[in-house]
Scaffold this motif. Structure first.
Motif, PDB file in Angstrom:
ATOM      1  N   SER A   9       0.840  -1.190   0.000  1.00  0.00           N
ATOM      2  CA  SER A   9       0.000   0.000   0.000  1.00  0.00           C
ATOM      3  C   SER A   9       0.879   1.246   0.000  1.00  0.00           C
ATOM      4  N   GLU A  10       0.256   2.354  -0.370  1.00  0.00           N
ATOM      5  CA  GLU A  10       0.983   3.622  -0.444  1.00  0.00           C
ATOM      6  C   GLU A  10      -0.004   4.759  -0.207  1.00  0.00           C
ATOM      7  N   THR A  11       0.438   5.791   0.469  1.00  0.00           N
ATOM      8  CA  THR A  11      -0.393   6.975   0.662  1.00  0.00           C
ATOM      9  C   THR A  11      -0.229   7.889  -0.541  1.00  0.00           C
ATOM     10  N   LEU A  12      -1.323   8.108  -1.251  1.00  0.00           N
ATOM     11  CA  LEU A  12      -1.299   8.908  -2.465  1.00  0.00           C
ATOM     12  C   LEU A  12      -2.456   9.899  -2.465  1.00  0.00           C
ATOM     13  N   SER A  13      -2.255  11.025  -3.123  1.00  0.00           N
ATOM     14  CA  SER A  13      -3.378  11.904  -3.426  1.00  0.00           C
ATOM     15  C   SER A  13      -4.143  11.301  -4.592  1.00  0.00           C
ATOM     16  N   MET A  14      -5.368  11.755  -4.810  1.00  0.00           N
ATOM     17  CA  MET A  14      -6.159  11.181  -5.887  1.00  0.00           C
ATOM     18  C   MET A  14      -5.510  11.418  -7.243  1.00  0.00           C
ATOM     19  N   ASN A  15      -4.951  12.622  -7.470  1.00  0.00           N
ATOM     20  CA  ASN A  15      -4.342  12.858  -8.779  1.00  0.00           C
ATOM     21  C   ASN A  15      -3.135  11.958  -9.001  1.00  0.00           C
ATOM     22  N   GLY A 150     -25.437   3.094 -24.201  1.00  0.00           N
ATOM     23  CA  GLY A 150     -24.145   2.755 -24.784  1.00  0.00           C
ATOM     24  C   GLY A 150     -22.959   3.252 -23.999  1.00  0.00           C
ATOM     25  N   LEU A 151     -23.189   4.154 -23.054  1.00  0.00           N
ATOM     26  CA  LEU A 151     -22.111   4.674 -22.209  1.00  0.00           C
ATOM     27  C   LEU A 151     -22.191   4.066 -20.818  1.00  0.00           C
ATOM     28  N   LYS A 152     -21.044   3.896 -20.197  1.00  0.00           N
ATOM     29  CA  LYS A 152     -20.971   3.605 -18.769  1.00  0.00           C
ATOM     30  C   LYS A 152     -20.351   4.816 -18.098  1.00  0.00           C
ATOM     31  N   VAL A 153     -20.763   5.105 -16.861  1.00  0.00           N
ATOM     32  CA  VAL A 153     -20.316   6.306 -16.163  1.00  0.00           C
ATOM     33  C   VAL A 153     -19.906   5.943 -14.749  1.00  0.00           C
ATOM     34  N   VAL A 154     -18.721   6.395 -14.338  1.00  0.00           N
ATOM     35  CA  VAL A 154     -18.224   6.087 -12.997  1.00  0.00           C
ATOM     36  C   VAL A 154     -17.548   7.316 -12.421  1.00  0.00           C
ATOM     37  N   SER A 155     -17.643   7.467 -11.102  1.00  0.00           N
ATOM     38  CA  SER A 155     -16.990   8.585 -10.427  1.00  0.00           C
ATOM     39  C   SER A 155     -16.406   8.101  -9.099  1.00  0.00           C
ATOM     40  N   PRO A 156     -15.083   8.097  -8.968  1.00  0.00           N
ATOM     41  CA  PRO A 156     -14.463   7.659  -7.711  1.00  0.00           C
ATOM     42  C   PRO A 156     -14.552   8.755  -6.659  1.00  0.00           C
ATOM     43  N   SER A 157     -14.435   8.359  -5.395  1.00  0.00           N
ATOM     44  CA  SER A 157     -14.495   9.348  -4.313  1.00  0.00           C
ATOM     45  C   SER A 157     -13.246   9.337  -3.436  1.00  0.00           C
ATOM     46  N   SER A 158     -12.304   8.432  -3.709  1.00  0.00           N
ATOM     47  CA  SER A 158     -11.099   8.324  -2.890  1.00  0.00           C
ATOM     48  C   SER A 158      -9.926   7.910  -3.766  1.00  0.00           C
ATOM     49  N   PRO A 159      -8.696   8.128  -3.311  1.00  0.00           N
ATOM     50  CA  PRO A 159      -7.534   7.689  -4.094  1.00  0.00           C
ATOM     51  C   PRO A 159      -7.534   6.190  -4.383  1.00  0.00           C
ATOM     52  N   HIS A 160      -7.927   5.391  -3.387  1.00  0.00           N
ATOM     53  CA  HIS A 160      -7.962   3.939  -3.580  1.00  0.00           C
ATOM     54  C   HIS A 160      -8.918   3.574  -4.714  1.00  0.00           C
ATOM     55  N   GLN A 161     -10.111   4.142  -4.668  1.00  0.00           N
ATOM     56  CA  GLN A 161     -11.079   3.855  -5.713  1.00  0.00           C
ATOM     57  C   GLN A 161     -10.617   4.399  -7.060  1.00  0.00           C
ATOM     58  N   LYS A 188      -5.361  12.964   0.278  1.00  0.00           N
ATOM     59  CA  LYS A 188      -4.430  11.842   0.416  1.00  0.00           C
ATOM     60  C   LYS A 188      -5.048  10.747   1.271  1.00  0.00           C
ATOM     61  N   ASP A 189      -4.830   9.513   0.831  1.00  0.00           N
ATOM     62  CA  ASP A 189      -5.345   8.361   1.574  1.00  0.00           C
ATOM     63  C   ASP A 189      -4.571   7.130   1.124  1.00  0.00           C
ATOM     64  N   THR A 190      -4.809   6.044   1.794  1.00  0.00           N
ATOM     65  CA  THR A 190      -4.089   4.810   1.497  1.00  0.00           C
ATOM     66  C   THR A 190      -4.678   4.120   0.275  1.00  0.00           C
ATOM     67  N   VAL A 191      -3.808   3.763  -0.646  1.00  0.00           N
ATOM     68  CA  VAL A 191      -4.187   2.934  -1.787  1.00  0.00           C
ATOM     69  C   VAL A 191      -3.609   1.547  -1.542  1.00  0.00           C
ATOM     70  N   ASP A 192      -4.485   0.563  -1.387  1.00  0.00           N
ATOM     71  CA  ASP A 192      -4.072  -0.818  -1.179  1.00  0.00           C
ATOM     72  C   ASP A 192      -4.058  -1.512  -2.539  1.00  0.00           C
TER      73      ASP A 192
END
Length: 334
Positions: A9-15, A150-161, A188-192
């Motif tokens: 795992s690593e602590t990352l910002s979403m960008n 025909g489109l799929k749409v997704v929006s993450p809310s955290s760096p992990h997602q 910033k949050d943990t990305v596993d």
């Protein structure tokens, strides 16, 4: 094809998490391409593509003219030629000039050709408000894309997602609109890397028993704040991150709301004909017999998104969401 194996795992910002996901996609899939305005040497306005051109070359990570219809039209052609383009529209409001290409070409081509020409396109759009941007830089376009077959749409809310959903979206044979909440880019949050969790449907990010708050993108963090404040008054709020806005996870909504028996939907877009109406109706259809109150919506207002100095008055804030919860909890049938 290279195989990328990130472990631990690593602590990352979403960008940075999205940047890492794009790097892994490019390394694993030689047919993947990143394109858009300033995504090359500059690394994008939000530095999402920082360093990718240097690592993978200007033939795979390249700048385009300032013409969104051209970016998406080019992406459709690249997909037809067997590539997996990952175009970026620099800001959400800049997508409007490319609606024709998205709706009449990208969304339809697979159906129109009976599967002969799939459209494996992952369209990245920095989306929503919360950073005090000028006009056309803080739009909420999910209601448009979720309506288009025909489109799929997704929006993450955290760096992990953000990391895992981008990796997942870039493997899909269908066009996926990946709506990135700009206000959360620096969170910033943990990305596993070892445990992506479920990549489809919604996810409960805070369990509760008295009421379900449904949100996506940047509003998930705000709803979590609201839930903590409500807990101080003994109200146990469940927060459901919808994540996939098309297709909507009807089973996940039903599972949460059938338990709490009350729901409030929160989003940044204007209320009229917003995606919250579809979510509310989906809940009502599944839980009509057990709901203790009508589904409440707390949203933006039916006006164009205001200038940055006024956006705090427009966006659903903690008080407005708490009032929505209060209205639902105090509802009494006539």
């Amino acid at each position: 094809m290279d195989t990328v194996t990130r472990t631990g795992s690593e602590t990352l910002s979403m960008n940075k998490a999205i940047n890492a996901a794009l790097a892994d996609v490019l390394a694993e899939n030689p047919r993947a391409l990143v394109l858009g305005e300033d995504v090359g040497q500059l690394g994008g306005v939000f530095r999402i593509t920082d360093g990718l051109q240097k690592r993978f070359g200007a033939e795979r990570v390249f700048d385009t003219p300032l013409a969104e219809s051209g970016i998406l039209g080019m992406s459709a052609g690249l997909a037809m030629a067997g590539y997996h383009p990952i175009p970026e529209v620099q800001f959400d409001g800049f997508t409007y000039p490319a609606i024709n290409q998205i709706v009449t070409q990208i969304a339809r081509m697979n159906f129109r050709t009976r599967g002969a020409l799939p459209m494996p396109i992952t369209l990245r759009i920095p989306s929503f408000g919360g950073i005090q941007s000028p006009e056309l830089h803080s739009e909420s376009l999910e209601y448009i894309f979720a309506h288009v077959a025909g489109l799929k749409v997704v929006s993450p809310s955290s760096p992990h997602q953000a990391y895992h959903l981008m990796r997942h979206a870039a493997t899909r044979p269908d066009p996926v609109v990946f709506m990135e909440p700009k206000s959360r880019y620096w969170q910033k949050d943990t990305v596993d890397f070892d445990e992506p969790g479920t990549l489809e449907g919604s996810v409960v990010v805070r369990p509760g028993k008295h009421l379900t708050l449904v949100a996506w993108g940047g509003m998930v963090a705000r709803c979590l704040q609201v839930a903590e404040l409500a807990a101080e008054d003994g109200i146990d709020v469940e927060v459901l991150d919808l994540r996939w806005l098309k297709p909507i996870d009807a089973a996940g909504l039903a599972a949460s709301v059938s338990k709490t028996r009350r729901a409030v939907v929160v989003h940044e877009a204007p209320k009229s004909a917003g995606l919250g109406a579809e979510v509310a109706q989906t809940i009502t259809e599944a839980c009509f017999g057990t709901l203790k109150a009508p589904v409440e919506r707390v949203t933006g207002f039916d006006v164009p998104f205001p200038s940055g100095s006024l956006e705090a008055e427009y966006l659903p804030n903690i008080d407005r969401i708490l009032f929505g919860i209060q209205r639902v909890l105090e509802y009494r049938r006539g």
